[in-house]
Design a protein around this motif. Structure first.
Motif, PDB file in Angstrom:
ATOM      1  N   SER A 147       0.822  -1.209   0.000  1.00 22.92           N
ATOM      2  CA  SER A 147       0.000   0.000   0.000  1.00 22.92           C
ATOM      3  C   SER A 147       0.860   1.264   0.000  1.00 22.92           C
ATOM      4  O   SER A 147       0.409   2.321  -0.455  1.00 22.92           O
ATOM      5  CB  SER A 147      -0.951  -0.004   1.198  1.00 22.92           C
ATOM      6  N   ASN A 148       2.095   1.195   0.474  1.00 20.13           N
ATOM      7  CA  ASN A 148       2.958   2.375   0.452  1.00 20.13           C
ATOM      8  C   ASN A 148       3.456   2.712  -0.948  1.00 20.13           C
ATOM      9  O   ASN A 148       4.075   3.747  -1.151  1.00 20.13           O
ATOM     10  CB  ASN A 148       4.166   2.182   1.383  1.00 20.13           C
ATOM     11  N   ASP A 149       3.191   1.823  -1.903  1.00 17.91           N
ATOM     12  CA  ASP A 149       3.652   2.066  -3.266  1.00 17.91           C
ATOM     13  C   ASP A 149       2.601   2.771  -4.123  1.00 17.91           C
ATOM     14  O   ASP A 149       2.849   3.050  -5.289  1.00 17.91           O
ATOM     15  CB  ASP A 149       4.047   0.740  -3.936  1.00 17.91           C
ATOM     16  N   LEU A 150       1.426   3.035  -3.545  1.00 18.75           N
ATOM     17  CA  LEU A 150       0.370   3.680  -4.324  1.00 18.75           C
ATOM     18  C   LEU A 150       0.620   5.185  -4.422  1.00 18.75           C
ATOM     19  O   LEU A 150       0.955   5.835  -3.434  1.00 18.75           O
ATOM     20  CB  LEU A 150      -1.003   3.429  -3.690  1.00 18.75           C
ATOM     21  N   GLY A 151       0.442   5.719  -5.628  1.00 18.70           N
ATOM     22  CA  GLY A 151       0.595   7.153  -5.854  1.00 18.70           C
ATOM     23  C   GLY A 151      -0.764   7.843  -5.929  1.00 18.70           C
ATOM     24  O   GLY A 151      -1.802   7.251  -5.607  1.00 18.70           O
ATOM     25  N   CYS A 152      -0.746   9.084  -6.381  1.00 14.62           N
ATOM     26  CA  CYS A 152      -1.994   9.855  -6.518  1.00 14.62           C
ATOM     27  C   CYS A 152      -2.902   9.154  -7.527  1.00 14.62           C
ATOM     28  O   CYS A 152      -2.524   8.986  -8.682  1.00 14.62           O
ATOM     29  CB  CYS A 152      -1.662  11.271  -6.985  1.00 14.62           C
ATOM     30  N   PRO A 153      -4.118   8.756  -7.113  1.00 12.32           N
ATOM     31  CA  PRO A 153      -4.956   7.975  -8.029  1.00 12.32           C
ATOM     32  C   PRO A 153      -5.479   8.770  -9.220  1.00 12.32           C
ATOM     33  O   PRO A 153      -5.860   8.179 -10.227  1.00 12.32           O
ATOM     34  CB  PRO A 153      -6.120   7.507  -7.135  1.00 12.32           C
ATOM     35  N   VAL A 154      -5.509  10.105  -9.095  1.00  7.46           N
ATOM     36  CA  VAL A 154      -5.997  10.944 -10.198  1.00  7.46           C
ATOM     37  C   VAL A 154      -5.007  12.098 -10.403  1.00  7.46           C
ATOM     38  O   VAL A 154      -5.278  13.242 -10.026  1.00  7.46           O
ATOM     39  CB  VAL A 154      -7.413  11.494  -9.900  1.00  7.46           C
ATOM     40  N   PRO A 155      -3.843  11.817 -10.978  1.00 11.28           N
ATOM     41  CA  PRO A 155      -2.858  12.890 -11.175  1.00 11.28           C
ATOM     42  C   PRO A 155      -3.228  13.762 -12.372  1.00 11.28           C
ATOM     43  O   PRO A 155      -3.740  13.276 -13.374  1.00 11.28           O
ATOM     44  CB  PRO A 155      -1.556  12.114 -11.437  1.00 11.28           C
ATOM     45  N   ASP A 156      -2.972  15.047 -12.248  1.00 11.14           N
ATOM     46  CA  ASP A 156      -3.141  16.006 -13.357  1.00 11.14           C
ATOM     47  C   ASP A 156      -4.553  16.057 -13.937  1.00 11.14           C
ATOM     48  O   ASP A 156      -4.726  16.040 -15.158  1.00 11.14           O
ATOM     49  CB  ASP A 156      -2.137  15.692 -14.487  1.00 11.14           C
ATOM     50  N   PRO A 157      -5.585  16.127 -13.111  1.00  5.76           N
ATOM     51  CA  PRO A 157      -6.929  16.310 -13.666  1.00  5.76           C
ATOM     52  C   PRO A 157      -7.055  17.691 -14.277  1.00  5.76           C
ATOM     53  O   PRO A 157      -6.276  18.598 -13.966  1.00  5.76           O
ATOM     54  CB  PRO A 157      -7.835  16.180 -12.430  1.00  5.76           C
ATOM     55  N   SER A 158      -8.060  17.872 -15.132  1.00  5.26           N
ATOM     56  CA  SER A 158      -8.201  19.182 -15.779  1.00  5.26           C
ATOM     57  C   SER A 158      -8.696  20.235 -14.801  1.00  5.26           C
ATOM     58  O   SER A 158      -8.399  21.414 -14.961  1.00  5.26           O
ATOM     59  CB  SER A 158      -9.129  19.089 -16.993  1.00  5.26           C
ATOM     60  N   GLN A 159      -9.466  19.813 -13.781  1.00  7.65           N
ATOM     61  CA  GLN A 159      -9.996  20.798 -12.826  1.00  7.65           C
ATOM     62  C   GLN A 159     -10.086  20.179 -11.438  1.00  7.65           C
ATOM     63  O   GLN A 159     -10.414  18.994 -11.293  1.00  7.65           O
ATOM     64  CB  GLN A 159     -11.396  21.249 -13.254  1.00  7.65           C
ATOM     65  N   VAL A 160      -9.787  20.998 -10.426  1.00  6.65           N
ATOM     66  CA  VAL A 160      -9.918  20.574  -9.026  1.00  6.65           C
ATOM     67  C   VAL A 160     -10.777  21.616  -8.310  1.00  6.65           C
ATOM     68  O   VAL A 160     -10.395  22.786  -8.225  1.00  6.65           O
ATOM     69  CB  VAL A 160      -8.550  20.468  -8.331  1.00  6.65           C
ATOM     70  N   PHE A 161     -11.925  21.195  -7.823  1.00 10.34           N
ATOM     71  CA  PHE A 161     -12.825  22.090  -7.110  1.00 10.34           C
ATOM     72  C   PHE A 161     -12.746  21.827  -5.609  1.00 10.34           C
ATOM     73  O   PHE A 161     -12.576  20.688  -5.179  1.00 10.34           O
ATOM     74  CB  PHE A 161     -14.274  21.867  -7.560  1.00 10.34           C
ATOM     75  N   GLY A 162     -12.905  22.893  -4.828  1.00 11.49           N
ATOM     76  CA  GLY A 162     -13.059  22.757  -3.386  1.00 11.49           C
ATOM     77  C   GLY A 162     -14.382  23.400  -2.990  1.00 11.49           C
ATOM     78  O   GLY A 162     -14.813  24.369  -3.607  1.00 11.49           O
ATOM     79  N   ILE A 163     -15.009  22.816  -1.974  1.00  7.73           N
ATOM     80  CA  ILE A 163     -16.273  23.360  -1.471  1.00  7.73           C
ATOM     81  C   ILE A 163     -16.061  23.766  -0.014  1.00  7.73           C
ATOM     82  O   ILE A 163     -15.574  22.967   0.791  1.00  7.73           O
ATOM     83  CB  ILE A 163     -17.408  22.313  -1.562  1.00  7.73           C
TER      84      ILE A 163
END
Ligand code: ZN
Length: 281
Positions: A60-76
């Motif tokens: 499990s320590n070998d897992l990276g960002c599951p969604v790298p470089d998406p076109s948009q990142v929103f915060g609420i």
């Protein structure tokens, strides 16, 4: 199904095994982790017949960002009733939206550079868009969601609140201030996404402990609301807000110090673990 990033490659995971998607699909999908979301419906059709148990053991320590470089990142912002109460703010009439710049996303483990100021934690349920679109109705919105993952909306409060107009976008986008993971879990694996335990701890002291049932605007409402303004695309990421217990809302206030370990979890999805490290002077 559970999607992850193993060594920069898209994998399906099940227990301790990971199936390399590009290899198993003979190049139809992958290898980049974002490729799953480019034609989400076709990917789901292929992946639901894939035999993940034929994959290889992984750590499990070998897992990276599951969604790298998406076109948009929103915060609420202010999207938990109990957090709004803690902040002394009225519940918003419509979602309060900001962005975390995509370059701040990182994986579910590792170090986060501790910048000067007031670095705070925000455990969050993160939505990943599958099928994109504009003008999505609330009724159809969940059909556009690929899955959910765990996120930390790490925030430096001094910059976030500086000046007459707050700088949410910058104060929340320092290097590695957007960890997500460890896996993207599709909705069919969760009995009720709006009734999951969510929380985080600092050095094993629990600081946030709530449930997603406290969300003001639910997943479908957020997807629909955003899509009425911007086109959502496969792989886009929505941080859906945080429950109470953030450092700025505590009495006395408390912020991250050098060396502290932040553990973040959501029931049914998984756990992330990060150490904050101040740069050597
Ligand atoms: Zn947040």
């Amino acid at each position: 199904m559970r999607l992850a990033n193993l060594g920069g490659r898209l994998v399906l995971v099940d227990g301790s095994r990971a199936l390399d998607v590009a290899t198993a699909s003979e190049g139809r999908f992958g290898p980049h982790p974002l490729d799953a979301y480019r034609d989400w419906d076709a990917f789901v059709e292929w992946a639901s017949a894939a035999d993940v148990s034929s994959g290889n053991p992984y750590g499990s320590n070998d897992l990276g960002c599951p969604v790298p470089d998406p076109s948009q990142v929103f915060g609420i912002g202010l999207n938990y009733a109990d957090h709004a109460a803690e902040a002394g703010m009225p519940l918003p009439d419509s979602p309060m939206v900001f962005t975390k710049f995509a370059s701040c996303l990182t994986g579910p483990t590792g170090e986060i550079p501790l910048v000067p100021g007031k670095v705070d934690w925000e455990a969050e349920l993160v939505v990943v868009i599958g099928r994109g679109g504009r003008g999505i109705s609330v009724e159809d919105a969940l059909d556009h969601v690929a899955g959910l993952t765990v996120g930390q909306d790490v925030s430096e409060r001094a910059l976030q609140t500086a000046g007459a107009n707050a700088q949410f976008n910058l104060g929340k986008s320092h290097d590695r201030f957007g960890p997500i993971g460890p896996v993207v879990v599709t909705l069919d694996e969760l009995a009720d996404p709006h009734d999951l335990a969510i929380g985080c701890s600092l050095d094993d002291q629990t600081v946030q402990d709530s449930r997603t049932s406290q969300m003001v605007f639910g997943i479908a409402e957020l997807v629909s609301y955003l899509s009425r303004v911007v086109e959502l695309r496969g792989g886009d990421v929505i941080f859906t807000g945080t429950p109470p217990g953030v450092g700025v809302g505590r009495s006395p206030q408390r912020f991250v110090v050098d060396g502290e370990v932040l553990t973040t979890w959501i029931e049914g999805i998984g756990e992330m673990r990060h150490r904050f490290v101040a740069p050597a002077r």
